[in-house]
Write a protein that holds these residues in place. Structure first.
Motif, mmCIF file in Angstrom:
data_model
loop_
_atom_site.group_PDB
_atom_site.id
_atom_site.type_symbol
_atom_site.label_atom_id
_atom_site.label_comp_id
_atom_site.label_asym_id
_atom_site.label_seq_id
_atom_site.Cartn_x
_atom_site.Cartn_y
_atom_site.Cartn_z
ATOM 1 N N MET A 155 69.029 -72.617 54.255
ATOM 2 C CA MET A 155 70.053 -73.237 55.208
ATOM 3 C C MET A 155 70.650 -72.409 56.108
ATOM 4 N N ALA A 156 70.925 -71.065 55.561
ATOM 5 C CA ALA A 156 71.310 -70.131 56.466
ATOM 6 C C ALA A 156 70.584 -69.578 57.683
ATOM 7 N N ALA A 157 69.279 -69.665 57.197
ATOM 8 C CA ALA A 157 68.337 -69.191 58.112
ATOM 9 C C ALA A 157 68.175 -70.261 59.159
ATOM 10 N N LEU A 158 68.014 -71.328 58.693
ATOM 11 C CA LEU A 158 68.038 -72.486 59.744
ATOM 12 C C LEU A 158 69.322 -72.444 60.729
ATOM 13 N N SER A 159 70.722 -72.251 59.977
ATOM 14 C CA SER A 159 71.423 -72.101 61.053
ATOM 15 C C SER A 159 71.379 -70.969 62.183
ATOM 16 N N VAL A 160 70.811 -69.961 61.653
ATOM 17 C CA VAL A 160 70.838 -68.668 62.538
ATOM 18 C C VAL A 160 70.022 -69.354 63.667
ATOM 19 N N MET A 161 68.678 -69.594 63.221
ATOM 20 C CA MET A 161 67.523 -70.168 64.154
ATOM 21 C C MET A 161 68.137 -71.097 65.328
ATOM 22 N N VAL A 162 68.932 -71.966 64.792
ATOM 23 C CA VAL A 162 69.305 -72.977 65.717
ATOM 24 C C VAL A 162 70.230 -72.410 66.766
ATOM 25 N N ASN A 163 71.172 -71.423 66.101
ATOM 26 C CA ASN A 163 72.313 -70.795 66.892
ATOM 27 C C ASN A 163 71.971 -69.976 67.975
ATOM 28 N N LEU A 164 70.990 -68.866 67.594
ATOM 29 C CA LEU A 164 70.440 -68.042 68.425
ATOM 30 C C LEU A 164 69.524 -68.344 69.463
ATOM 31 N N GLU A 165 68.567 -69.562 68.917
ATOM 32 C CA GLU A 165 67.437 -69.651 70.088
ATOM 33 C C GLU A 165 66.507 -68.648 70.219
ATOM 34 N N LEU A 166 66.011 -67.916 69.317
ATOM 35 C CA LEU A 166 65.314 -66.860 69.513
ATOM 36 C C LEU A 166 63.952 -67.098 68.583
ATOM 37 N N PRO A 167 62.799 -66.310 69.164
ATOM 38 C CA PRO A 167 61.760 -66.316 68.035
ATOM 39 C C PRO A 167 62.393 -65.467 67.019
ATOM 40 N N HIS A 168 61.939 -65.809 65.632
ATOM 41 C CA HIS A 168 62.732 -65.550 64.477
ATOM 42 C C HIS A 168 61.770 -65.295 63.402
ATOM 43 N N LEU A 169 62.293 -64.041 62.393
ATOM 44 C CA LEU A 169 61.387 -63.987 61.412
ATOM 45 C C LEU A 169 62.529 -63.495 60.156
ATOM 46 N N ASN A 170 62.153 -64.432 58.921
ATOM 47 C CA ASN A 170 62.924 -64.140 57.936
ATOM 48 C C ASN A 170 62.234 -63.163 56.935
#
Length: 276
Positions: A155-170
C-alpha cells in the motif's frame, strides 16, 4: 537526453548503499553514474556526490532557526521545499551536460513521496530540464516476509506511485542479509497471491485482523485486481542481481536507445571456383 533515478524509500532501507553500489558497478563496467545527495540530514556515505543539498541548506539550519524551530521531520520537509523554491541553484549545479545518468539519493521521510507535493514538484522540474526520470522505491526485505507487513509495504508503494506519477520500480533491498529459510519464504511475495497472504493473517490471533477483516480483504482484492505492484529483489553482493536491476531501470527510462548503432565491417566471403 538526460536520465535520472529518484531513489526513495523509508529511513534505513538502504538508499545510500544502493547508490554507492551502482556507482561502483558503473566504474567496473566503464559507465559514468553520478549521485546527487538530496538528504539534508545525511552525515556520511560511501560515494562522493556531484551535488549536495547540504551546500544549500542543512536540516540543522531549519531546526536551529529561532523563527522556524522545526523538529527533525519538519526540518527535512522544509529543506526539500526550500530546494524546490531555489531550483535555479540545483539547475546550475547539475550543469548542461548531455547523456547524464544521475541517482538522486533522497531523504527517508516517507510522507515526501506518499502524499506531499514537494517531491512531485521537483520531479516536474527535472522533466522540464530534459531528464527521463524513474522512481526506485526501496523496501527492506526483512520487513516483507509475512503477510501483514507485505500488505502494508504494498500500500505504501501504491501511494508513492499515485503521488509521483512516474515510471516506477519497487526493489527489495538487503537480500544479502536474509537467512536461507527467509529466502525460501520470500518466493511467495515476489509473485504474491493476496488470498494466500490474507490466509496467513486469518491463521493468526491478531485482534486487529478480526476486527478489520473486511478492510484487509478489500486491500487484498485491490492488489490482485489491478496487479500494479511487483517487487524485484536486489542482492548488492551479486553482480548479476545488480546488473539485472540496472537493466530493468534502463529499459524503463529508455537509456541507450538513442545511441549510435555500432557497425563492424566484414570481408565478403570468397567465391568458390566451379570444378566443372
Amino acid at each position: 537526453m538526460r536520465f535520472a533515478q529518484l531513489v526513495i524509500g523509508p529511513a534505513g532501507c538502504g538508499k545510500s548503499t544502493y547508490c554507492s553500489t551502482l556507482v561502483q558497478h558503473g566504474t567496473d563496467t566503464n559507465r559514468n553514474i553520478e549521485v546527487v545527495n538530496l538528504d539534508p540530514a545525511a552525515e556520511h556515505f560511501d560515494y562522493t556526490p556531484s551535488v549536495d543539498i547540504r551546500d544549500l541548506i542543512n536540516v540543522d539550519d531549519a531546526m536551529d532557526d529561532e523563527e522556524l524551530r522545526f523538529g527533525p521531520n519538519g526540518g527535512l520537509v522544509f529543506c526539500i521545499e526550500y530546494l524546490v523554491e531555489n531550483a535555479d541553484w540545483l539547475r546550475e549545479q547539475l550543469g548542461d551536460g548531455d547523456d547524464d545518468y544521475i541517482l538522486f539519493d533522497c531523504p527517508g521521510q516517507i510522507e515526501l513521496y506518499t502524499h506531499l507535493t514537494a517531491m512531485r514538484n521537483l520531479v516536474g522540474l527535472l522533466q522540464n530540464w530534459g531528464y527521463n526520470v524513474c522512481s526506485v522505491f526501496l523496501v527492506d526485505v526483512q520487513f516483507m516476509v509475512d503477510g501483514a507487513k507485505f500488505l502494508s509495504g504494498t500500500m505504501a508503494a501504491l501511494s508513492v506511485m499515485v503521488n509521483l506519477e512516474l515510471p516506477h520500480l519497487n526493489v527489495l533491498s538487503k537480500m544479502d542479509l536474509l537467512s536461507k529459510g527467509a529466502k525460501k519464504q520470500l518466493e511467495r511475495f515476489l509473485e504474491p497471491d493476496p488470498h494466500s497472504l490474507l490466509g496467513d493473517l486469518e491463521n493468526t490471533s491478531s485482534k486487529w485482523y478480526t476486527r478489520h477483516r473486511q478492510l484487509s480483504e478489500a486491500v487484498g482484492r485491490l492488489i490482485e485486481d489491478y496487479s500494479l505492484v511487483r517487487f524485484y529483489p536486489l542482492n548488492i553482493k551479486d553482480e548479476e542481481s545488480i546488473a539485472d536491476i540496472l537493466m530493468t531501470i534502463d529499459n524503463i527510462i529508455q537509456y541507450g536507445e538513442d545511441a549510435d548503432v555500432k557497425v563492424k565491417d566484414f570481408d565478403p566471403p570468397e567465391e568458390q571456383e566451379d570444378d566443372d
